[in-house]
Design a protein around this motif. Structure first.
Motif, mmCIF file in Angstrom:
data_model
loop_
_atom_site.group_PDB
_atom_site.id
_atom_site.type_symbol
_atom_site.label_atom_id
_atom_site.label_comp_id
_atom_site.label_asym_id
_atom_site.label_seq_id
_atom_site.Cartn_x
_atom_site.Cartn_y
_atom_site.Cartn_z
ATOM 1 N N ALA A 168 -6.724 7.993 -2.650
ATOM 2 C CA ALA A 168 -5.413 8.521 -3.032
ATOM 3 C C ALA A 168 -4.431 7.410 -3.381
ATOM 4 O O ALA A 168 -3.498 7.623 -4.162
ATOM 5 C CB ALA A 168 -4.854 9.369 -1.905
ATOM 6 N N LEU A 169 -4.632 6.239 -2.835
ATOM 7 C CA LEU A 169 -3.680 5.152 -3.013
ATOM 8 C C LEU A 169 -3.591 4.673 -4.462
ATOM 9 O O LEU A 169 -2.487 4.500 -4.992
ATOM 10 C CB LEU A 169 -4.069 3.985 -2.102
ATOM 11 C CG LEU A 169 -3.060 2.878 -1.934
ATOM 12 C CD1 LEU A 169 -1.803 3.415 -1.284
ATOM 13 C CD2 LEU A 169 -3.648 1.781 -1.076
ATOM 14 N N PHE A 170 -4.698 4.487 -5.133
ATOM 15 C CA PHE A 170 -4.682 3.939 -6.480
ATOM 16 C C PHE A 170 -4.039 4.858 -7.508
ATOM 17 O O PHE A 170 -3.212 4.405 -8.310
ATOM 18 C CB PHE A 170 -6.084 3.500 -6.905
ATOM 19 C CG PHE A 170 -6.524 2.265 -6.189
ATOM 20 C CD1 PHE A 170 -5.933 1.044 -6.466
ATOM 21 C CD2 PHE A 170 -7.485 2.317 -5.208
ATOM 22 C CE1 PHE A 170 -6.308 -0.106 -5.799
ATOM 23 C CE2 PHE A 170 -7.866 1.180 -4.526
ATOM 24 C CZ PHE A 170 -7.280 -0.036 -4.823
ATOM 25 N N PRO A 171 -4.370 6.153 -7.532
ATOM 26 C CA PRO A 171 -3.645 7.017 -8.482
ATOM 27 C C PRO A 171 -2.145 7.083 -8.194
ATOM 28 O O PRO A 171 -1.338 7.125 -9.124
ATOM 29 C CB PRO A 171 -4.290 8.388 -8.302
ATOM 30 C CG PRO A 171 -5.609 8.126 -7.709
ATOM 31 C CD PRO A 171 -5.472 6.883 -6.908
ATOM 32 N N LEU A 172 -1.786 7.072 -6.926
ATOM 33 C CA LEU A 172 -0.360 7.090 -6.585
ATOM 34 C C LEU A 172 0.350 5.842 -7.089
ATOM 35 O O LEU A 172 1.466 5.915 -7.614
ATOM 36 C CB LEU A 172 -0.171 7.219 -5.080
ATOM 37 C CG LEU A 172 -0.330 8.600 -4.488
ATOM 38 C CD1 LEU A 172 -0.336 8.536 -2.968
ATOM 39 C CD2 LEU A 172 0.764 9.522 -4.965
ATOM 40 N N ILE A 173 -0.289 4.698 -6.923
ATOM 41 C CA ILE A 173 0.305 3.452 -7.410
ATOM 42 C C ILE A 173 0.455 3.485 -8.925
ATOM 43 O O ILE A 173 1.516 3.169 -9.461
ATOM 44 C CB ILE A 173 -0.542 2.237 -6.975
ATOM 45 C CG1 ILE A 173 -0.437 2.025 -5.471
ATOM 46 C CG2 ILE A 173 -0.118 0.973 -7.716
ATOM 47 C CD1 ILE A 173 -1.402 0.991 -4.922
ATOM 48 N N LEU A 174 -0.608 3.872 -9.618
ATOM 49 C CA LEU A 174 -0.564 3.882 -11.078
ATOM 50 C C LEU A 174 0.470 4.867 -11.614
ATOM 51 O O LEU A 174 1.227 4.540 -12.530
ATOM 52 C CB LEU A 174 -1.949 4.200 -11.636
ATOM 53 C CG LEU A 174 -3.014 3.135 -11.397
ATOM 54 C CD1 LEU A 174 -4.360 3.612 -11.900
ATOM 55 C CD2 LEU A 174 -2.628 1.834 -12.060
ATOM 56 N N VAL A 175 0.520 6.049 -11.043
ATOM 57 C CA VAL A 175 1.462 7.063 -11.527
ATOM 58 C C VAL A 175 2.902 6.683 -11.217
ATOM 59 O O VAL A 175 3.780 6.778 -12.084
ATOM 60 C CB VAL A 175 1.113 8.457 -10.936
ATOM 61 C CG1 VAL A 175 2.220 9.457 -11.180
ATOM 62 C CG2 VAL A 175 -0.191 8.959 -11.513
ATOM 63 N N SER A 176 3.161 6.229 -10.009
ATOM 64 C CA SER A 176 4.551 5.910 -9.653
ATOM 65 C C SER A 176 5.060 4.695 -10.423
ATOM 66 O O SER A 176 6.221 4.685 -10.861
ATOM 67 C CB SER A 176 4.694 5.718 -8.150
ATOM 68 O OG SER A 176 3.964 4.615 -7.723
#
Length: 114
Positions: free
Chosen positions: A92-100
């Protein structure tokens, strides 16, 4: 309701810590220019940080990081098994970083006038 309160408390706690140690300190704000987050924004989205107020940029990064950490924490909170918690948190961490950071970059580009 319990999870919403936990989310808000986590978000505020992480933001206050980041605010006290990065946004408020002038020396740490200067180091922000060389940080991984800013280099990512410069290389990926071609953002000119010379036109952006450094305090505003560090405040927005603090908000993004608080959102990422709080959301990951709440996602992991739902799972009981330790290995699944770590795996789901990592996934979950990587998509959250990329999107935010994509949203942050688009708002900075809009402010910049591109």
């Amino acid at each position: 309701m319990k999870y919403l309160g936990t989310y808000i408390i986590t978000f505020i706690f992480v933001y206050i810590i980041y605010f006290l140690f990065v946004v408020k300190r002038k020396k740490a704000s200067e180091k922000l220019k060389k940080s991984l987050e800013v280099r990512y924004l410069i290389n990926r989205y071609h953002i000119n940080i010379e036109t952006i107020n450094l305090r505003t940029l560090s405040n927005r990064i603090a908000l993004c990081d608080s959102f990422i950490i709080s959301t990951t924490f709440i996602i992991v909170l739902f799972i009981d098994k330790f290995i699944l918690k770590m795996l789901l948190g990592f996934v979950a961490l990587f998509p959250l970083i990329l999107v935010s950071y994509h949203i942050l970059a688009k708002s900075l580009l809009k402010k910049e006038g591109k």
